[in-house]
Design a protein around this motif. Structure first.
Motif, PDB file in Angstrom:
ATOM      1  N   SER A   1       0.828  -1.195   0.000  1.00  0.00           N
ATOM      2  CA  SER A   1       0.000   0.000   0.000  1.00  0.00           C
ATOM      3  C   SER A   1       0.867   1.251   0.000  1.00  0.00           C
ATOM      4  O   SER A   1       1.921   1.288   0.612  1.00  0.00           O
ATOM      5  CB  SER A   1      -0.916  -0.011   1.223  1.00  0.00           C
ATOM      6  OG  SER A   1      -1.792   1.087   1.184  1.00  0.00           O
ATOM      7  N   ASN A   2       0.403   2.262  -0.713  1.00  0.00           N
ATOM      8  CA  ASN A   2       1.093   3.545  -0.785  1.00  0.00           C
ATOM      9  C   ASN A   2       0.140   4.635  -0.345  1.00  0.00           C
ATOM     10  O   ASN A   2      -1.068   4.414  -0.240  1.00  0.00           O
ATOM     11  CB  ASN A   2       1.540   3.819  -2.220  1.00  0.00           C
ATOM     12  CG  ASN A   2       2.488   2.773  -2.738  1.00  0.00           C
ATOM     13  OD1 ASN A   2       3.536   2.569  -2.178  1.00  0.00           O
ATOM     14  ND2 ASN A   2       2.088   2.092  -3.801  1.00  0.00           N
ATOM     15  N   ASP A   3       0.666   5.824  -0.126  1.00  0.00           N
ATOM     16  CA  ASP A   3      -0.217   6.948   0.175  1.00  0.00           C
ATOM     17  C   ASP A   3       0.348   8.205  -0.464  1.00  0.00           C
ATOM     18  O   ASP A   3       1.533   8.293  -0.759  1.00  0.00           O
ATOM     19  CB  ASP A   3      -0.412   7.134   1.682  1.00  0.00           C
ATOM     20  CG  ASP A   3       0.873   7.462   2.398  1.00  0.00           C
ATOM     21  OD1 ASP A   3       1.204   8.661   2.478  1.00  0.00           O
ATOM     22  OD2 ASP A   3       1.542   6.533   2.878  1.00  0.00           O
TER      23      ASP A   3
ATOM     24  N   GLU B   1      -0.466  12.659  -0.400  1.00  0.00           N
ATOM     25  CA  GLU B   1      -1.233  13.814   0.064  1.00  0.00           C
ATOM     26  C   GLU B   1      -1.261  14.810  -1.089  1.00  0.00           C
ATOM     27  O   GLU B   1      -0.214  15.239  -1.576  1.00  0.00           O
ATOM     28  CB  GLU B   1      -0.576  14.438   1.293  1.00  0.00           C
ATOM     29  CG  GLU B   1      -1.385  15.580   1.871  1.00  0.00           C
ATOM     30  CD  GLU B   1      -0.840  16.094   3.188  1.00  0.00           C
ATOM     31  OE1 GLU B   1      -1.121  17.253   3.514  1.00  0.00           O
ATOM     32  OE2 GLU B   1      -0.145  15.334   3.896  1.00  0.00           O
TER      33      GLU B   1
ATOM     34  N   TYR C   1      -6.924   7.984  -9.947  1.00  0.00           N
ATOM     35  CA  TYR C   1      -7.127   6.928  -8.966  1.00  0.00           C
ATOM     36  C   TYR C   1      -8.514   6.335  -9.161  1.00  0.00           C
ATOM     37  O   TYR C   1      -9.489   7.060  -9.367  1.00  0.00           O
ATOM     38  CB  TYR C   1      -6.982   7.496  -7.549  1.00  0.00           C
ATOM     39  CG  TYR C   1      -5.601   8.052  -7.306  1.00  0.00           C
ATOM     40  CD1 TYR C   1      -4.637   7.297  -6.653  1.00  0.00           C
ATOM     41  CD2 TYR C   1      -5.248   9.323  -7.758  1.00  0.00           C
ATOM     42  CE1 TYR C   1      -3.361   7.789  -6.444  1.00  0.00           C
ATOM     43  CE2 TYR C   1      -3.968   9.818  -7.557  1.00  0.00           C
ATOM     44  CZ  TYR C   1      -3.034   9.055  -6.902  1.00  0.00           C
ATOM     45  OH  TYR C   1      -1.768   9.543  -6.715  1.00  0.00           O
TER      46      TYR C   1
ATOM     47  N   ILE D   1      -5.606  12.849   1.792  1.00  0.00           N
ATOM     48  CA  ILE D   1      -4.578  11.817   1.822  1.00  0.00           C
ATOM     49  C   ILE D   1      -5.249  10.573   1.264  1.00  0.00           C
ATOM     50  O   ILE D   1      -6.297  10.147   1.755  1.00  0.00           O
ATOM     51  CB  ILE D   1      -4.060  11.544   3.244  1.00  0.00           C
ATOM     52  CG1 ILE D   1      -3.420  12.798   3.831  1.00  0.00           C
ATOM     53  CG2 ILE D   1      -3.064  10.381   3.231  1.00  0.00           C
ATOM     54  CD1 ILE D   1      -3.012  12.654   5.277  1.00  0.00           C
ATOM     55  N   VAL D   2      -4.655  10.012   0.224  1.00  0.00           N
ATOM     56  CA  VAL D   2      -5.216   8.836  -0.440  1.00  0.00           C
ATOM     57  C   VAL D   2      -4.282   7.651  -0.186  1.00  0.00           C
ATOM     58  O   VAL D   2      -3.085   7.728  -0.435  1.00  0.00           O
ATOM     59  CB  VAL D   2      -5.361   9.071  -1.956  1.00  0.00           C
ATOM     60  CG1 VAL D   2      -5.885   7.828  -2.647  1.00  0.00           C
ATOM     61  CG2 VAL D   2      -6.270  10.256  -2.230  1.00  0.00           C
ATOM     62  N   PHE D   3      -4.849   6.582   0.328  1.00  0.00           N
ATOM     63  CA  PHE D   3      -4.129   5.329   0.520  1.00  0.00           C
ATOM     64  C   PHE D   3      -4.546   4.413  -0.620  1.00  0.00           C
ATOM     65  O   PHE D   3      -5.747   4.192  -0.821  1.00  0.00           O
ATOM     66  CB  PHE D   3      -4.486   4.709   1.874  1.00  0.00           C
ATOM     67  CG  PHE D   3      -4.131   5.614   3.024  1.00  0.00           C
ATOM     68  CD1 PHE D   3      -2.876   5.567   3.592  1.00  0.00           C
ATOM     69  CD2 PHE D   3      -5.050   6.533   3.514  1.00  0.00           C
ATOM     70  CE1 PHE D   3      -2.544   6.410   4.648  1.00  0.00           C
ATOM     71  CE2 PHE D   3      -4.727   7.378   4.561  1.00  0.00           C
ATOM     72  CZ  PHE D   3      -3.471   7.317   5.124  1.00  0.00           C
TER      73      PHE D   3
ATOM     74  N   VAL E   1      -7.934   2.944  -4.898  1.00  0.00           N
ATOM     75  CA  VAL E   1      -8.041   3.605  -3.599  1.00  0.00           C
ATOM     76  C   VAL E   1      -8.523   2.610  -2.548  1.00  0.00           C
ATOM     77  O   VAL E   1      -9.551   1.965  -2.707  1.00  0.00           O
ATOM     78  CB  VAL E   1      -9.005   4.816  -3.681  1.00  0.00           C
ATOM     79  CG1 VAL E   1      -9.223   5.425  -2.309  1.00  0.00           C
ATOM     80  CG2 VAL E   1      -8.462   5.848  -4.656  1.00  0.00           C
TER      81      VAL E   1
ATOM     82  N   ASP F   1      -8.373   3.740   0.902  1.00  0.00           N
ATOM     83  CA  ASP F   1      -8.931   4.632   1.920  1.00  0.00           C
ATOM     84  C   ASP F   1      -8.607   6.068   1.527  1.00  0.00           C
ATOM     85  O   ASP F   1      -7.677   6.318   0.754  1.00  0.00           O
ATOM     86  CB  ASP F   1      -8.332   4.306   3.286  1.00  0.00           C
ATOM     87  CG  ASP F   1      -9.106   4.926   4.438  1.00  0.00           C
ATOM     88  OD1 ASP F   1     -10.231   5.427   4.206  1.00  0.00           O
ATOM     89  OD2 ASP F   1      -8.589   4.916   5.565  1.00  0.00           O
ATOM     90  N   LEU F   2      -9.388   6.995   2.049  1.00  0.00           N
ATOM     91  CA  LEU F   2      -9.192   8.414   1.751  1.00  0.00           C
ATOM     92  C   LEU F   2      -9.535   9.208   2.977  1.00  0.00           C
ATOM     93  O   LEU F   2     -10.520   8.928   3.667  1.00  0.00           O
ATOM     94  CB  LEU F   2     -10.108   8.807   0.590  1.00  0.00           C
ATOM     95  CG  LEU F   2     -10.033  10.246   0.136  1.00  0.00           C
ATOM     96  CD1 LEU F   2     -10.140  10.318  -1.371  1.00  0.00           C
ATOM     97  CD2 LEU F   2     -11.118  11.078   0.752  1.00  0.00           C
ATOM     98  N   GLN F   3      -8.705  10.209   3.299  1.00  0.00           N
ATOM     99  CA  GLN F   3      -8.968  11.091   4.432  1.00  0.00           C
ATOM    100  C   GLN F   3      -8.867  12.534   3.969  1.00  0.00           C
ATOM    101  O   GLN F   3      -7.924  12.884   3.264  1.00  0.00           O
ATOM    102  CB  GLN F   3      -7.965  10.865   5.552  1.00  0.00           C
ATOM    103  CG  GLN F   3      -8.048   9.507   6.179  1.00  0.00           C
ATOM    104  CD  GLN F   3      -6.955   9.303   7.222  1.00  0.00           C
ATOM    105  OE1 GLN F   3      -6.098  10.139   7.428  1.00  0.00           O
ATOM    106  NE2 GLN F   3      -6.992   8.162   7.890  1.00  0.00           N
TER     107      GLN F   3
END
Length: 87
Positions: free
Chosen positions: A24-26, A28, A49, A67-69, A79, A81-83
């Protein structure tokens, strides 16, 4: 012998969640565009994405910092997760 096997299995079960995060990457970045029909999002990093089918677009629009995981699969950034980043 049983003790050695128990230790090995315990260690493997402890470390197995970490292996899922290894791929997994992230990132911002700021949302440049959203496409609810194609379930895609383009960020200001120039990358597109792919969003999950059940993704909730509520509160998201161009200009929102997130921030996209994600996990890269067959050249696509999926994607996980997304915050939203608070200002």
């Amino acid at each position: 012998m049983r003790f050695v096997m128990a230790v090995l299995l315990g260690t493997a079960s402890f470390l197995s969640p970490l292996s899922a995060l290894a791929g997994s990457n992230d990132v911002e970045a700021t949302i440049r565009s959203l496409n609810a029909d194609q379930l895609t999002m383009t960020l200001d990093d120039g990358k597109t994405y792919v969003l999950p089918q059940e993704f909730n677009f509520e509160g998201l629009e161009s200009g929102v910092k997130v921030i996209v995981f994600f996990t890269e699969v067959d050249g696509k950034r999926i994607v996980d997760d997304l915050q939203v980043v608070g200002e």
